[in-house]
Scaffold this active site. Sequence first.
Site, PDB file in Angstrom:
ATOM      1  N   LYS A  18      11.277  13.308 -14.359  1.00  0.00           N
ATOM      2  CA  LYS A  18      10.604  14.519 -13.866  1.00  0.00           C
ATOM      3  C   LYS A  18       9.360  14.164 -13.053  1.00  0.00           C
ATOM      4  CE  LYS A  18       9.939  16.156 -18.036  1.00  0.00           C
ATOM      5  NZ  LYS A  18      10.538  15.066 -18.841  1.00  0.00           N
ATOM      6  N   ARG A  93       7.992  24.269 -22.048  1.00  0.00           N
ATOM      7  CA  ARG A  93       8.682  23.455 -23.036  1.00  0.00           C
ATOM      8  C   ARG A  93       9.057  24.227 -24.281  1.00  0.00           C
ATOM      9  NH1 ARG A  93       6.455  18.148 -21.307  1.00  0.00           N
ATOM     10  NH2 ARG A  93       7.277  16.603 -22.718  1.00  0.00           N
ATOM     11  N   ARG A 132       8.713   1.590 -19.250  1.00  0.00           N
ATOM     12  CA  ARG A 132       7.749   2.192 -18.314  1.00  0.00           C
ATOM     13  C   ARG A 132       6.377   1.557 -18.469  1.00  0.00           C
ATOM     14  NH1 ARG A 132       7.119   8.498 -18.316  1.00  0.00           N
ATOM     15  NH2 ARG A 132       6.902   8.172 -20.563  1.00  0.00           N
ATOM     16  N   ARG A 165       2.305   3.579 -22.127  1.00  0.00           N
ATOM     17  CA  ARG A 165       1.774   4.824 -22.683  1.00  0.00           C
ATOM     18  C   ARG A 165       1.863   4.765 -24.203  1.00  0.00           C
ATOM     19  NH1 ARG A 165       4.282   9.996 -19.517  1.00  0.00           N
ATOM     20  NH2 ARG A 165       4.729  10.662 -21.652  1.00  0.00           N
ATOM     21  N   ARG A 176      10.051  12.371 -29.663  1.00  0.00           N
ATOM     22  CA  ARG A 176       9.979  13.202 -28.448  1.00  0.00           C
ATOM     23  C   ARG A 176      11.363  13.728 -28.069  1.00  0.00           C
ATOM     24  NH1 ARG A 176       7.423   9.044 -24.653  1.00  0.00           N
ATOM     25  NH2 ARG A 176       7.780  10.576 -23.015  1.00  0.00           N
TER      26      ARG A 176
HETATM   27  P1  AP5 Z   1       9.305   9.513 -15.414  1.00  0.00           P
HETATM   28  O1  AP5 Z   1       9.395  10.006 -14.020  1.00  0.00           O
HETATM   29  O2  AP5 Z   1       7.976   9.215 -15.999  1.00  0.00           O
HETATM   30  O3  AP5 Z   1      10.104  10.490 -16.384  1.00  0.00           O
HETATM   31  P2  AP5 Z   1       9.623  11.850 -17.030  1.00  0.00           P
HETATM   32  O4  AP5 Z   1      10.822  12.724 -17.176  1.00  0.00           O
HETATM   33  O5  AP5 Z   1       8.451  12.419 -16.289  1.00  0.00           O
HETATM   34  O6  AP5 Z   1       9.208  11.308 -18.455  1.00  0.00           O
HETATM   35  P3  AP5 Z   1       7.957  11.609 -19.350  1.00  0.00           P
HETATM   36  O7  AP5 Z   1       8.025  10.618 -20.484  1.00  0.00           O
HETATM   37  O8  AP5 Z   1       6.683  11.645 -18.583  1.00  0.00           O
HETATM   38  O9  AP5 Z   1       8.327  13.022 -19.859  1.00  0.00           O
HETATM   39  P4  AP5 Z   1       7.798  13.714 -21.070  1.00  0.00           P
HETATM   40  O10 AP5 Z   1       8.339  15.075 -20.817  1.00  0.00           O
HETATM   41  O11 AP5 Z   1       8.129  13.124 -22.397  1.00  0.00           O
HETATM   42  O12 AP5 Z   1       6.223  13.464 -20.981  1.00  0.00           O
HETATM   43  P5  AP5 Z   1       5.024  14.365 -20.501  1.00  0.00           P
HETATM   44  O13 AP5 Z   1       4.075  13.489 -19.803  1.00  0.00           O
HETATM   45  O14 AP5 Z   1       5.482  15.613 -19.831  1.00  0.00           O
HETATM   46  O15 AP5 Z   1      10.243   8.198 -15.517  1.00  0.00           O
HETATM   47  C1  AP5 Z   1      10.322   7.424 -16.709  1.00  0.00           C
HETATM   48  C2  AP5 Z   1      10.539   5.937 -16.364  1.00  0.00           C
HETATM   49  O16 AP5 Z   1      11.823   5.789 -15.750  1.00  0.00           O
HETATM   50  C3  AP5 Z   1       9.521   5.363 -15.353  1.00  0.00           C
HETATM   51  O17 AP5 Z   1       9.251   4.042 -15.675  1.00  0.00           O
HETATM   52  C4  AP5 Z   1      10.251   5.443 -13.999  1.00  0.00           C
HETATM   53  O18 AP5 Z   1       9.832   4.404 -13.122  1.00  0.00           O
HETATM   54  C5  AP5 Z   1      11.702   5.236 -14.431  1.00  0.00           C
HETATM   55  N1  AP5 Z   1      12.653   5.979 -13.601  1.00  0.00           N
HETATM   56  C6  AP5 Z   1      12.512   7.260 -13.105  1.00  0.00           C
HETATM   57  N2  AP5 Z   1      13.612   7.621 -12.424  1.00  0.00           N
HETATM   58  C7  AP5 Z   1      14.477   6.565 -12.491  1.00  0.00           C
HETATM   59  C8  AP5 Z   1      15.793   6.328 -11.974  1.00  0.00           C
HETATM   60  N3  AP5 Z   1      16.450   7.256 -11.266  1.00  0.00           N
HETATM   61  N4  AP5 Z   1      16.365   5.148 -12.248  1.00  0.00           N
HETATM   62  C9  AP5 Z   1      15.712   4.189 -12.975  1.00  0.00           C
HETATM   63  N5  AP5 Z   1      14.458   4.349 -13.471  1.00  0.00           N
HETATM   64  C10 AP5 Z   1      13.852   5.526 -13.233  1.00  0.00           C
HETATM   65  O19 AP5 Z   1       4.401  14.824 -21.906  1.00  0.00           O
HETATM   66  C11 AP5 Z   1       3.769  13.917 -22.778  1.00  0.00           C
HETATM   67  C12 AP5 Z   1       3.240  14.656 -24.000  1.00  0.00           C
HETATM   68  O20 AP5 Z   1       2.263  15.650 -23.589  1.00  0.00           O
HETATM   69  C13 AP5 Z   1       4.282  15.477 -24.787  1.00  0.00           C
HETATM   70  O21 AP5 Z   1       4.970  14.677 -25.726  1.00  0.00           O
HETATM   71  C14 AP5 Z   1       3.390  16.546 -25.446  1.00  0.00           C
HETATM   72  O22 AP5 Z   1       2.681  16.026 -26.541  1.00  0.00           O
HETATM   73  C15 AP5 Z   1       2.396  16.854 -24.338  1.00  0.00           C
HETATM   74  N6  AP5 Z   1       2.846  17.927 -23.429  1.00  0.00           N
HETATM   75  C16 AP5 Z   1       3.089  17.804 -22.088  1.00  0.00           C
HETATM   76  N7  AP5 Z   1       3.483  18.990 -21.582  1.00  0.00           N
HETATM   77  C17 AP5 Z   1       3.484  19.877 -22.626  1.00  0.00           C
HETATM   78  C18 AP5 Z   1       3.830  21.252 -22.732  1.00  0.00           C
HETATM   79  N8  AP5 Z   1       4.253  21.958 -21.674  1.00  0.00           N
HETATM   80  N9  AP5 Z   1       3.744  21.826 -23.947  1.00  0.00           N
HETATM   81  C19 AP5 Z   1       3.313  21.145 -25.029  1.00  0.00           C
HETATM   82  N10 AP5 Z   1       2.982  19.826 -24.996  1.00  0.00           N
HETATM   83  C20 AP5 Z   1       3.072  19.212 -23.800  1.00  0.00           C
END
Ligand code: AP5
Length: 224
Positions: A18, A93, A132, A165, A176
Amino acid sequence: MTDERLFLVLMGPPGAGKGTQAKRLAESEGICQIATGDLLRAAVAADSELGRKAESYMEAGELVPDDLILDLVDQELERPGCEGGAVFDGFPRTLEQARGLEVLLERRGESLDGVLALEVPEEELIRRLSGRRVCKSCGKMYHIRFDPPRQEGRCEECGGELVQRPDDQPETIRNRLSVYREETRPVRDRYEDRAGVTVVDGDRPIDEIAADLRDRAAALAAES
Ligand code: AP5
């Protein structure tokens, strides 16, 4: 893009790509990226009141309370760069957040133009999250196998140190993924029942997915 504002949700489980894709999509569509995870990490780094409230939830891989998230998104929608619209990354979410987003947009005379969902098999999600690395200084993201930096452990953009991270530890990753299944999958089901969800295969090279998302976003913008 027309002169209408464009509001898109980019959904997917942790590690679906994402963040990687929302950044590109925002650039190509001339809209802003509202990534609640990035905003929360910045709040933790700044030791703000929000950061102090959010930190323990994030470290455990649990969701931060809905009211904090909705306030954060409400503020972000007013920031410069969001005049043309936004792509929401990692939000909504929960069903409560989805309802809250509708209210925030309605208050601005707007509505959601489309929901895009990245699909990636679970084994691949785990490989991506455990490999990552993120730059401590500028936040640029890498993957030790799929997108490695030229010099190990160093950011290509700013020379900063690359770190893992705290929530990318195996046990937290598992939590997660289970939180996603229980809390966020119903949000996708709700969107499916209402206006439909555009499913995109996220298990392909990054550029290929980006081009696909661009085409799908253009189609949604034309329909709205
Ligand atoms: P990446 O692009 O980082 O993937 P992502 O889907 O953004 O993964 P996240 O781990 O950031 O998602 P998340 O939803 O768990 O975390 P968030 O920060 O929102 O890619 C991942 C890896 O794969 C990278 O190394 C990249 O290089 C690689 N990659 C990407 N595409 C690829 C491809 N096509 N092929 C190969 N490799 C690839 O949330 C973190 C925390 O914040 C949550 O757990 C929660 O505690 C809190 N939080 C955030 N938003 C909310 C909300 N709305 N409500 C409540 N709590 C929230």
